[in-house]
Design a protein around this motif. Structure first.
Motif, PDB file in Angstrom:
ATOM      1  N   LEU A  16     -48.611 -13.796  29.607  1.00  0.00           N
ATOM      2  CA  LEU A  16     -49.695 -13.811  28.266  1.00  0.00           C
ATOM      3  C   LEU A  16     -50.548 -14.700  29.030  1.00  0.00           C
ATOM      4  N   LEU A  17     -50.615 -15.218  29.429  1.00  0.00           N
ATOM      5  CA  LEU A  17     -51.555 -16.039  29.988  1.00  0.00           C
ATOM      6  C   LEU A  17     -52.631 -15.166  30.836  1.00  0.00           C
ATOM      7  N   GLU A  18     -52.434 -14.299  31.651  1.00  0.00           N
ATOM      8  CA  GLU A  18     -53.102 -13.686  32.222  1.00  0.00           C
ATOM      9  C   GLU A  18     -53.754 -12.495  31.404  1.00  0.00           C
ATOM     10  N   SER A  19     -53.169 -12.003  30.143  1.00  0.00           N
ATOM     11  CA  SER A  19     -53.061 -10.779  29.626  1.00  0.00           C
ATOM     12  C   SER A  19     -54.885 -11.686  28.927  1.00  0.00           C
ATOM     13  N   PHE A  20     -54.832 -13.677  28.510  1.00  0.00           N
ATOM     14  CA  PHE A  20     -56.377 -13.558  27.545  1.00  0.00           C
ATOM     15  C   PHE A  20     -57.335 -14.095  28.974  1.00  0.00           C
ATOM     16  N   TYR A  21     -56.548 -14.427  30.067  1.00  0.00           N
ATOM     17  CA  TYR A  21     -58.006 -15.669  31.401  1.00  0.00           C
ATOM     18  C   TYR A  21     -57.523 -14.211  32.564  1.00  0.00           C
ATOM     19  N   VAL A  22     -56.985 -14.009  32.874  1.00  0.00           N
ATOM     20  CA  VAL A  22     -57.400 -12.969  34.327  1.00  0.00           C
ATOM     21  C   VAL A  22     -58.199 -12.139  33.602  1.00  0.00           C
ATOM     22  N   PHE A  23     -56.990 -11.212  33.007  1.00  0.00           N
ATOM     23  CA  PHE A  23     -57.701  -9.981  32.440  1.00  0.00           C
ATOM     24  C   PHE A  23     -58.747  -8.854  31.916  1.00  0.00           C
ATOM     25  N   LYS A  24     -59.952  -8.577  32.295  1.00  0.00           N
ATOM     26  CA  LYS A  24     -61.124  -8.632  31.237  1.00  0.00           C
ATOM     27  C   LYS A  24     -60.874  -6.719  31.078  1.00  0.00           C
ATOM     28  N   TYR A  25     -60.462  -6.172  30.107  1.00  0.00           N
ATOM     29  CA  TYR A  25     -60.645  -4.423  30.324  1.00  0.00           C
ATOM     30  C   TYR A  25     -61.636  -3.913  29.709  1.00  0.00           C
ATOM     31  N   SER A  26     -61.421  -3.064  30.171  1.00  0.00           N
ATOM     32  CA  SER A  26     -62.788  -1.977  29.747  1.00  0.00           C
ATOM     33  C   SER A  26     -62.750  -1.584  28.579  1.00  0.00           C
ATOM     34  N   PRO A  27     -64.078  -1.586  27.078  1.00  0.00           N
ATOM     35  CA  PRO A  27     -63.878  -1.430  26.269  1.00  0.00           C
ATOM     36  C   PRO A  27     -63.710   0.039  26.282  1.00  0.00           C
ATOM     37  N   SER A  28     -63.372   1.007  26.714  1.00  0.00           N
ATOM     38  CA  SER A  28     -63.153   2.188  27.244  1.00  0.00           C
ATOM     39  C   SER A  28     -61.652   2.509  27.576  1.00  0.00           C
ATOM     40  N   ALA A  29     -60.788   1.548  27.727  1.00  0.00           N
ATOM     41  CA  ALA A  29     -59.718   1.075  28.528  1.00  0.00           C
ATOM     42  C   ALA A  29     -58.671   1.259  27.577  1.00  0.00           C
ATOM     43  N   ARG A  30     -58.203   2.595  27.665  1.00  0.00           N
ATOM     44  CA  ARG A  30     -57.148   3.132  26.412  1.00  0.00           C
ATOM     45  C   ARG A  30     -55.635   3.315  26.847  1.00  0.00           C
ATOM     46  N   MET A  31     -54.589   3.318  26.256  1.00  0.00           N
ATOM     47  CA  MET A  31     -52.840   3.587  26.564  1.00  0.00           C
ATOM     48  C   MET A  31     -52.001   4.217  24.949  1.00  0.00           C
ATOM     49  N   SER A  32     -51.541   5.044  25.420  1.00  0.00           N
ATOM     50  CA  SER A  32     -50.990   5.966  24.638  1.00  0.00           C
ATOM     51  C   SER A  32     -49.720   4.834  23.766  1.00  0.00           C
ATOM     52  N   ILE A  33     -50.417   5.603  22.892  1.00  0.00           N
ATOM     53  CA  ILE A  33     -49.484   4.888  21.810  1.00  0.00           C
ATOM     54  C   ILE A  33     -47.996   4.894  21.315  1.00  0.00           C
ATOM     55  N   LEU A  34     -47.348   5.841  22.270  1.00  0.00           N
ATOM     56  CA  LEU A  34     -46.149   5.822  22.420  1.00  0.00           C
ATOM     57  C   LEU A  34     -45.457   4.532  23.477  1.00  0.00           C
ATOM     58  N   GLY A  35     -46.862   4.484  24.727  1.00  0.00           N
ATOM     59  CA  GLY A  35     -46.876   3.619  26.095  1.00  0.00           C
ATOM     60  C   GLY A  35     -46.751   1.980  25.455  1.00  0.00           C
ATOM     61  N   TYR A  36     -47.183   2.695  24.101  1.00  0.00           N
ATOM     62  CA  TYR A  36     -47.715   0.737  23.142  1.00  0.00           C
ATOM     63  C   TYR A  36     -46.353   0.543  23.012  1.00  0.00           C
ATOM     64  N   LEU A  37     -45.407   2.039  22.297  1.00  0.00           N
ATOM     65  CA  LEU A  37     -44.439   2.134  21.509  1.00  0.00           C
ATOM     66  C   LEU A  37     -43.316   1.094  22.600  1.00  0.00           C
ATOM     67  N   ALA A  38     -43.281   1.504  23.712  1.00  0.00           N
ATOM     68  CA  ALA A  38     -42.175   1.676  24.801  1.00  0.00           C
ATOM     69  C   ALA A  38     -42.201   0.126  25.626  1.00  0.00           C
ATOM     70  N   GLY A  39     -43.357  -0.238  25.634  1.00  0.00           N
ATOM     71  CA  GLY A  39     -44.114  -2.119  26.404  1.00  0.00           C
ATOM     72  C   GLY A  39     -43.243  -3.175  24.917  1.00  0.00           C
ATOM     73  N   LEU A  40     -43.615  -2.263  23.691  1.00  0.00           N
ATOM     74  CA  LEU A  40     -42.925  -3.159  23.004  1.00  0.00           C
ATOM     75  C   LEU A  40     -40.950  -3.313  22.696  1.00  0.00           C
ATOM     76  N   PHE A  41     -41.022  -2.276  22.963  1.00  0.00           N
ATOM     77  CA  PHE A  41     -38.799  -1.388  23.056  1.00  0.00           C
ATOM     78  C   PHE A  41     -38.807  -3.061  24.518  1.00  0.00           C
ATOM     79  N   PHE A  42     -39.304  -2.281  25.480  1.00  0.00           N
ATOM     80  CA  PHE A  42     -39.441  -3.533  26.742  1.00  0.00           C
ATOM     81  C   PHE A  42     -39.090  -4.333  26.654  1.00  0.00           C
ATOM     82  N   TYR A  43     -40.063  -5.516  26.024  1.00  0.00           N
ATOM     83  CA  TYR A  43     -39.793  -6.936  25.557  1.00  0.00           C
ATOM     84  C   TYR A  43     -38.954  -7.158  24.407  1.00  0.00           C
ATOM     85  N   THR A  44     -38.194  -6.444  24.192  1.00  0.00           N
ATOM     86  CA  THR A  44     -37.632  -6.886  22.626  1.00  0.00           C
ATOM     87  C   THR A  44     -35.609  -6.515  23.729  1.00  0.00           C
TER      88      THR A  44
END
Length: 300
Positions: free
Chosen positions: A115-143
């Motif tokens: 969580l800390l890295e997502s705010f203070y370490v990673f600087k995502y490119s404005p064009s960086a994207r991810m699949s909606i299904l990949g996003y849902l898979a991430g929510l599934f995983f951390y549940t």
């Protein structure tokens, strides 16, 4: 009820793993399915803007949502399980309950750092994207991942929490509640050591990736990373994640099929993603180090 929850979580892991296993079979008839599964795994630099599925994507900075969920859910499970372990009277599976507390404590260390890295370490490119299904898979995983570490005792903890909510406030002695954790077995100590080994290397590798975009002019640039495990594999942060989840598996004693399935999902998912990342590096950079493998040194 207990068996129902356990098998529900196991079936969910099997359903998540099976498509990746099928996609890994070297058969020309499965090419379309293979590309479909890889489409879910692609993100950031390996998800090209020209992709026809671009409209089904989200900004990669939404990765932070995974860790907000992971911290909130893991903290809730940890607090409830720890209180239950502290207040329960000794009986046969007391060790199993304290082991679950130990595993959740390690998971808490992981999700808090992410969580800390997502705010203070990673600087995502404005064009960086991810699949909606990949996003849902991430929510599934951390549940599902934190729950998998304590699913065998989850019904007991829920019952205890419900009763505690309707009773008077419980006293909690932090020092007394730490003593059982340091008296766990060798599996837990070895597992924690392996976990911390992977945890520290992932932290270093993420710091290296974050440093590649320290200035605004670097936000849209891609540079070959160097240092730490980057000298041997293209996705050392994925390798480190596999190592730390292997540590959780060892710390669990290796007897719980649910945690084996969790580990299997981590290995398959990150291996597929690392393979795509490695191929992207080879296409992007003519001078890419030839000695690097995708994720497993000297193997793949």
């Amino acid at each position: 009820m207990e068996l129902g929850i356990v098998w529900l979580v196991r079936v969910a892991w099997i359903a998540a793993i099976l498509p990746m296993v099928i996609a890994s079979i070297p058969n020309s008839k499965l090419t379309s399915f293979h590309q479909l599964v890889l489409g879910f795994a692609r993100r950031g630099k390996i998800l090209q803007p020209s992709s026809s599925s671009q409209k089904w994507t989200l900004p990669q900075k939404h990765f932070a949502h995974f860790y907000v969920l992971g911290v909130a859910w893991t903290t809730l499970l940890l607090a409830a399980t720890w209180m239950y372990a502290f207040k329960m009277t000794p009986f046969q599976h007391r060790f199993e309950v304290w082991r679950a507390v130990f595993l959740l404590l390690l998971m808490e260390i992981q999700v808090l750092r992410r969580l800390l890295e997502s705010f203070y370490v990673f600087k995502y490119s404005p064009s960086a994207r991810m699949s909606i299904l990949g996003y849902l898979a991430g929510l599934f995983f951390y549940t599902a991942a934190p729950l998998s570490l304590c699913v065998n005792i989850a019904p007991e903890v829920v019952t205890f929490a419900a009763k505690s909510h309707t009773s008077s406030a419980l006293e909690f002695d932090l020092l007394s509640s730490l003593i059982p954790l340091v008296k766990l077995g060798w599996c837990q100590l070895i597992g924690a050591a392996v976990f911390m080994w992977g945890w520290l290397h992932q932290r270093r590798c993420h710091a290296i990736l974050g440093s590649l975009r320290e200035s605004p002019s670097q936000v849209k640039e891609y540079i070959i990373p160097h240092g730490d495990w980057f000298e041997i594999v293209s996705s050392p942060h994925y390798l480190a994640e596999i190592v730390l989840y292997a540590g959780l598996l060892i710390a669990s004693g290796g007897t719980d099929a649910t945690i084996w399935l969790l580990f299997g999902f981590v290995v398959w998912n990150l291996t597929l993603a690392a393979g795509e990342t490695h191929r992207w590096y080879l296409r992007k950079f003519e001078n890419y180090p030839a000695n690097r493998n995708a994720i497993f040194p000297f193997v793949y």
